[in-house]
Design a protein around this motif. Structure first.
Motif, PDB file in Angstrom:
ATOM      1  N   ASP A 214       0.805  -1.217   0.000  1.00  0.00           N
ATOM      2  CA  ASP A 214       0.000   0.000   0.000  1.00  0.00           C
ATOM      3  C   ASP A 214       0.839   1.267   0.000  1.00  0.00           C
ATOM      4  O   ASP A 214       0.507   2.244  -0.670  1.00  0.00           O
ATOM      5  CB  ASP A 214      -0.957   0.014   1.198  1.00  0.00           C
ATOM      6  CG  ASP A 214      -2.245  -0.745   0.906  1.00  0.00           C
ATOM      7  OD1 ASP A 214      -2.543  -0.964  -0.276  1.00  0.00           O
ATOM      8  OD2 ASP A 214      -2.946  -1.106   1.869  1.00  0.00           O
ATOM      9  N   ILE A 215       1.911   1.278   0.776  1.00  0.00           N
ATOM     10  CA  ILE A 215       2.716   2.494   0.880  1.00  0.00           C
ATOM     11  C   ILE A 215       4.144   2.116   1.227  1.00  0.00           C
ATOM     12  O   ILE A 215       4.394   1.165   1.963  1.00  0.00           O
ATOM     13  CB  ILE A 215       2.142   3.462   1.961  1.00  0.00           C
ATOM     14  CG1 ILE A 215       2.742   4.859   1.851  1.00  0.00           C
ATOM     15  CG2 ILE A 215       2.292   2.871   3.342  1.00  0.00           C
ATOM     16  CD1 ILE A 215       2.246   5.665   0.680  1.00  0.00           C
ATOM     17  N   GLY A 216       5.073   2.848   0.654  1.00  0.00           N
ATOM     18  CA  GLY A 216       6.486   2.696   0.966  1.00  0.00           C
ATOM     19  C   GLY A 216       7.180   3.996   0.624  1.00  0.00           C
ATOM     20  O   GLY A 216       6.563   4.917   0.095  1.00  0.00           O
ATOM     21  N   LYS A 217       8.458   4.072   0.908  1.00  0.00           N
ATOM     22  CA  LYS A 217       9.218   5.285   0.613  1.00  0.00           C
ATOM     23  C   LYS A 217      10.381   4.954  -0.300  1.00  0.00           C
ATOM     24  O   LYS A 217      11.107   3.986  -0.060  1.00  0.00           O
ATOM     25  CB  LYS A 217       9.716   5.938   1.906  1.00  0.00           C
ATOM     26  CG  LYS A 217       8.584   6.491   2.767  1.00  0.00           C
ATOM     27  CD  LYS A 217       9.106   7.318   3.920  1.00  0.00           C
ATOM     28  CE  LYS A 217       7.927   7.846   4.767  1.00  0.00           C
ATOM     29  NZ  LYS A 217       7.034   8.727   3.976  1.00  0.00           N
ATOM     30  N   TYR A 218      10.517   5.756  -1.353  1.00  0.00           N
ATOM     31  CA  TYR A 218      11.683   5.667  -2.225  1.00  0.00           C
ATOM     32  C   TYR A 218      12.432   6.997  -2.124  1.00  0.00           C
ATOM     33  O   TYR A 218      12.102   7.844  -1.267  1.00  0.00           O
ATOM     34  CB  TYR A 218      11.246   5.342  -3.659  1.00  0.00           C
ATOM     35  CG  TYR A 218      10.653   6.506  -4.423  1.00  0.00           C
ATOM     36  CD1 TYR A 218      11.386   7.151  -5.416  1.00  0.00           C
ATOM     37  CD2 TYR A 218       9.363   6.988  -4.137  1.00  0.00           C
ATOM     38  CE1 TYR A 218      10.853   8.235  -6.106  1.00  0.00           C
ATOM     39  CE2 TYR A 218       8.828   8.055  -4.831  1.00  0.00           C
ATOM     40  CZ  TYR A 218       9.575   8.683  -5.814  1.00  0.00           C
ATOM     41  OH  TYR A 218       9.054   9.746  -6.485  1.00  0.00           O
ATOM     42  N   ALA A 219      13.440   7.209  -2.947  1.00  0.00           N
ATOM     43  CA  ALA A 219      14.325   8.370  -2.786  1.00  0.00           C
ATOM     44  C   ALA A 219      13.586   9.692  -2.713  1.00  0.00           C
ATOM     45  O   ALA A 219      13.912  10.556  -1.892  1.00  0.00           O
ATOM     46  CB  ALA A 219      15.345   8.400  -3.933  1.00  0.00           C
ATOM     47  N   TRP A 220      12.537   9.882  -3.558  1.00  0.00           N
ATOM     48  CA  TRP A 220      11.943  11.209  -3.712  1.00  0.00           C
ATOM     49  C   TRP A 220      10.482  11.290  -3.275  1.00  0.00           C
ATOM     50  O   TRP A 220       9.751  12.162  -3.715  1.00  0.00           O
ATOM     51  CB  TRP A 220      12.059  11.672  -5.174  1.00  0.00           C
ATOM     52  CG  TRP A 220      13.424  11.468  -5.732  1.00  0.00           C
ATOM     53  CD1 TRP A 220      13.772  10.670  -6.781  1.00  0.00           C
ATOM     54  CD2 TRP A 220      14.652  12.069  -5.284  1.00  0.00           C
ATOM     55  NE1 TRP A 220      15.123  10.728  -7.023  1.00  0.00           N
ATOM     56  CE2 TRP A 220      15.685  11.585  -6.107  1.00  0.00           C
ATOM     57  CE3 TRP A 220      14.966  12.962  -4.264  1.00  0.00           C
ATOM     58  CZ2 TRP A 220      17.022  11.962  -5.945  1.00  0.00           C
ATOM     59  CZ3 TRP A 220      16.297  13.338  -4.102  1.00  0.00           C
ATOM     60  CH2 TRP A 220      17.296  12.846  -4.928  1.00  0.00           C
TER      61      TRP A 220
END
Length: 385
Positions: free
Chosen positions: A54-60
């Protein structure tokens, strides 16, 4: 100066290294396999044949990812590779089997990484080289396995790639997967849908024109069959990785299935593995990017997809798009979504295709400062379902 640039690109892409033993990502997150490796945070979930993060974090910024299976063996693959200075996204929509999409997911980014480090900069040529090397590698594999697995020559995949580096988005496409940008319209609160990818499907008039220009002496280069335009009456897309039976005469013969064999000699390649590539300077009004295989766009317009993402929280965006497409697929067959969910893979293919969706949200505070979120991300969807 060149040495400094190469060091910069090495920093850009080396954090994606798998198992390099130097603090980079050494595991691959697999959506649908209940694994949480690969960085990016978030947890994977499963709902019938639908897998999602559902949700995650990448560089930007944030990302959301989902895949739903329809075929007996899932033919879609997707990946996100993201480090301190760059992000690589790939959606690979296979046809004829899963092998080409799996091969591309295993190799295209690796070739890109080496090319970017060697050249010291990300350009259209850098990406072009990665596609060429991947195509050559798959063709070599087909040749190696010709005596034991000749039908590998009839397997191919569409490819949609996005690379974000130093405030620029590069988009490369083969086939008919699609990238759509959600762009804020001034201070109106509205978001416009802007398609950034080029599609290579014989149902598009400009593609039929392109094929006729390339093959002026072949009156059967595109054929209308059952209301659908197909290249040589066989396949809808005109560009792909794989499908070597339509590129090399030595693979268009027995023992591949008769439906793939052409009645006349192949003097020039009919299909191409040369991607259409464009660059887009990211603007503060660029809000999010939707990467998806054509299974999504069969049921949702660009505008509908952008509206769905814009009107809801980031979390669950990809899953929400997939479920909306499935609800529309059910409606077209005059059935309830709850009943469609009960239909197993393979039979499900009569109602919809495999669908992969990756949504990237663009945090321009991070982009403008060049301050990437940690840790690096290496995640794949579509494995071992």
């Amino acid at each position: 100066m060149l040495h400094a640039l190469m060091n910069l690109l090495s920093l850009c892409w080396k954090p994606f290294g798998r198992g390099d033993g130097e603090g980079g990502v050494d595991s691959i997150g697999i959506v649908g396999a209940n694994l949480n490796g690969g960085g990016g945070g978030g947890r994977d979930g499963k709902d019938s044949l639908l897998w999602f993060r559902d949700i995650g974090k990448y560089a930007w910024g944030d990302f959301s990812m989902a895949v739903v299976q329809a075929n007996q063996v899932l033919e879609d693959q997707g990946q996100i590779e993201s480090g301190p200075f760059g992000t690589f996204v790939g959606v690979y929509d296979g046809h004829g089997g899963p092998e080409a999409a799996q091969y591309v997911c295993d190799n295209l980014f690796r070739h890109f990484q080496v090319s970017a480090e060697t050249e010291g900069v990300v350009t259209a040529e850098t990406i072009q080289n990665a596609f060429r090397q991947t195509e050559e590698g798959f063709t070599a594999l087909v040749s190696e396995l010709w005596s034991s697995k000749p039908n590998l020559a009839t397997v191919g995949t569409c490819c949609l790639v996005g690379v974000i580096c130093q405030g620029t988005l590069f988009v490369a496409s083969l086939g008919d997967s699609r990238l759509v940008l959600g762009k804020k319209v001034g201070n109106t609160g509205e978001v416009a849908a802007i398609q950034l990818s080029t599609e290579h499907n014989a149902n598009l008039e400009e593609i039929r024109y392109e094929l006729k220009e390339l093959h002026p002496h072949d009156s059967q280069i595109v054929v209308l069959k059952h209301g659908v335009w197909r290249v040589k009456g066989i396949i809808q897309v005109s560009r792909s990785i794989g499908d070597v039976y339509m590129k090399h005469a030595q693979f268009n013969r027995e023992p591949i299935a008769a439906k793939f064999r052409l009645p006349e000699p192949m003097n020039t390649p009919i299909m191409s593995a040369t991607p259409t590539i464009l660059s887009h300077a990211l603007h503060p009004n660029d809000s999010f990017l939707i990467f998806a295989s054509d299974g999504l766009w069969e049921h949702l317009s660009n505008e509908q997809a952008v509206e769905i993402v814009h009107k809801h929280p980031h979390a669950g965006s990809a899953k929400r798009l997939v479920k909306t497409a499935l609800q529309e697929a059910a409606r077209k067959r005059e059935m309830r979504y709850s009943d469609l969910r009960k239909i197993d893979k393979k039979v499900r293919r009569h109602f919809h295709d495999d669908i992969t969706v990756i949504v990237l949200f663009l945090n321009h505070d991070l982009i403008s400062r060049g301050t990437a979120q940690e840790p690096p991300v290496s995640i794949r969807s579509g494995l071992d379902h």
